[in-house]
Motif scaffolding. Structure first.
Motif, mmCIF file in Angstrom:
data_model
loop_
_atom_site.group_PDB
_atom_site.id
_atom_site.type_symbol
_atom_site.label_atom_id
_atom_site.label_comp_id
_atom_site.label_asym_id
_atom_site.label_seq_id
_atom_site.Cartn_x
_atom_site.Cartn_y
_atom_site.Cartn_z
ATOM 1 N N GLY A 86 83.827 41.832 75.473
ATOM 2 C CA GLY A 86 83.599 42.023 76.894
ATOM 3 C C GLY A 86 83.025 40.615 77.473
ATOM 4 O O GLY A 86 82.783 39.598 76.794
ATOM 5 N N GLY A 88 80.539 38.312 79.597
ATOM 6 C CA GLY A 88 79.155 38.128 79.696
ATOM 7 C C GLY A 88 78.834 37.646 81.214
ATOM 8 O O GLY A 88 79.451 36.402 81.646
ATOM 9 N N ALA A 93 74.098 37.257 79.554
ATOM 10 C CA ALA A 93 74.552 37.464 78.475
ATOM 11 C C ALA A 93 75.597 36.448 78.203
ATOM 12 O O ALA A 93 76.681 36.040 78.684
ATOM 13 N N VAL A 99 75.678 42.876 74.259
ATOM 14 C CA VAL A 99 75.068 43.701 75.384
ATOM 15 C C VAL A 99 74.987 45.155 75.185
ATOM 16 O O VAL A 99 75.976 45.813 74.594
ATOM 17 N N VAL A 151 76.563 47.569 82.176
ATOM 18 C CA VAL A 151 78.016 47.114 81.869
ATOM 19 C C VAL A 151 78.825 47.571 83.023
ATOM 20 O O VAL A 151 79.116 48.895 83.032
ATOM 21 N N ALA A 176 77.495 42.738 81.671
ATOM 22 C CA ALA A 176 78.799 42.591 81.077
ATOM 23 C C ALA A 176 79.723 43.279 81.761
ATOM 24 O O ALA A 176 79.371 44.053 82.560
ATOM 25 N N GLU A 177 80.899 42.683 81.629
ATOM 26 C CA GLU A 177 81.996 43.620 82.215
ATOM 27 C C GLU A 177 83.191 43.890 81.133
ATOM 28 O O GLU A 177 83.368 42.947 80.298
ATOM 29 N N ARG A 199 78.764 46.035 73.767
ATOM 30 C CA ARG A 199 79.695 45.005 74.064
ATOM 31 C C ARG A 199 79.207 43.485 73.286
ATOM 32 O O ARG A 199 78.050 43.197 73.582
ATOM 33 N N THR A 200 80.178 42.919 72.700
ATOM 34 C CA THR A 200 79.836 41.699 72.247
ATOM 35 C C THR A 200 80.767 40.608 73.235
ATOM 36 O O THR A 200 82.052 40.557 73.539
ATOM 37 N N VAL A 201 80.121 39.413 73.513
ATOM 38 C CA VAL A 201 80.684 38.696 74.598
ATOM 39 C C VAL A 201 81.398 37.771 74.121
ATOM 40 O O VAL A 201 81.139 36.790 73.327
#
Ligand SMILES: O=C(O)c1cccc(C(=O)CC[C@H]2O[C@@H](n3cnc4c(=O)[nH]cnc43)[C@H](O)[C@@H]2O)c1
Length: 240
Positions: A86, A88, A93, A99, A151, A176-177, A199-201
């Motif tokens: 995702g 950040g 993030a 996240v 998120v 996060a998005e 989520r990992t950015v």
């Protein structure tokens, strides 16, 4: 046995989750129709049976895939996890970070009006926020060294600084998005199953710059996040 369903968008994210369990995955049964296959892993030292599904990009595909898996489950799932890469929000993030969602927000579901954006809840058509179990989210964030915050789920990835600022101003603490969490959460809510999102950015939410995306690093972080998450998922009780 504690059954957990993990829903990602693409196979690369699914495989990053599966890589958190050495020894590989087994088929978890054929899909009820020609849909995405579900793969299963059993993290060592836990009672977990984790089914991982790559449902497709976007909230509609995520909701459809998650709902199909939930409806076709031979035994009920205790938890559904939306997971993947995702964007950040700075400074919450950074790229390469992780996240865990304190809330899962439909950020562009609603109506544009002369007075600004009106979300689906303000229009009277249902909820715009799903909330993971609080203690689970806190424990997952602590175990994974992750930021804990809202998120946002969007149907169109942010592509400008102005849009990033608009979302950050409307959603305090946004971390996060991504594009699937609210769809997964909607399916989970329909089936009465708790939901969480990790989520990992891969990139900063803001101006579109493909060259700045760090997808391999984000996928590696996703594997690490799930390796840290297994003990938490194994011991969590859904009344927590
Ligand atoms: O804008 C582009 O050129 C572009 C190129 C490749 C991929 C995209 C995406 O929008 C990927 C969406 C996919 O990845 C997740 N994701 C990752 N970062 C973000 C983000 O900043 N905003 C929304 N989604 C993101 C998302 O969950 C999808 O599965 C764009």
């Amino acid at each position: 046995m504690r059954r957990v369903l993990v829903v990602t968008a693409v196979p690369a994210e699914r495989d990053a989750v599966l890589a958190a369990v050495p020894g590989g995955a087994e088929a978890a049964g054929e899909p009820p129709f020609a849909g995405p296959a579900v793969l299963r892993v059993r993290p060592a030292g836990t009672r977990l049976r984790v089914d991982v599904l790559a449902a497709g990009v976007g909230p509609a595909a995520a909701a459809a895939g998650a709902a199909t898996a939930l409806a076709g489950a031979a035994e009920p799932y205790r938890l559904v996890l939306a997971a993947g890469i995702g964007g950040g929000f700075t400074p919450a993030a950074a790229v390469g970070g992780t996240v865990v969602a304190s809330s899962i927000v439909a950020a562009d579901l609603g109506s544009h009006t002369p007075d600004g954006f009106a979300d689906i809840a303000s229009l009277g058509f249902g909820t715009s926020v799903h909330r993971p179990p609080g203690r689970l989210a806190v424990a997952l964030a602590a175990a994974a060294g992750a930021a804990l915050g809202p998120v946002l789920t969007v149907s169109a990835a942010t592509g400008s600084a102005a849009r990033a600022a608009e979302l950050a101003a409307r959603h305090e603490g946004a971390a996060a998005e991504a594009m699937e969490g609210f769809g997964v959460a909607t399916a989970a809510a329909l089936h009465g199953v708790p939901v969480a999102e990790i989520r990992t950015v891969s990139n900063a939410v803001g101006p579109r710059d493909r060259s700045a995306w760090r997808i391999p690093a984000a996928l590696a972080a996703l594997t690490s996040a799930f390796a840290a998450a297994w003990p938490v998922l194994d011991t969590w009780r859904d009344h927590d």
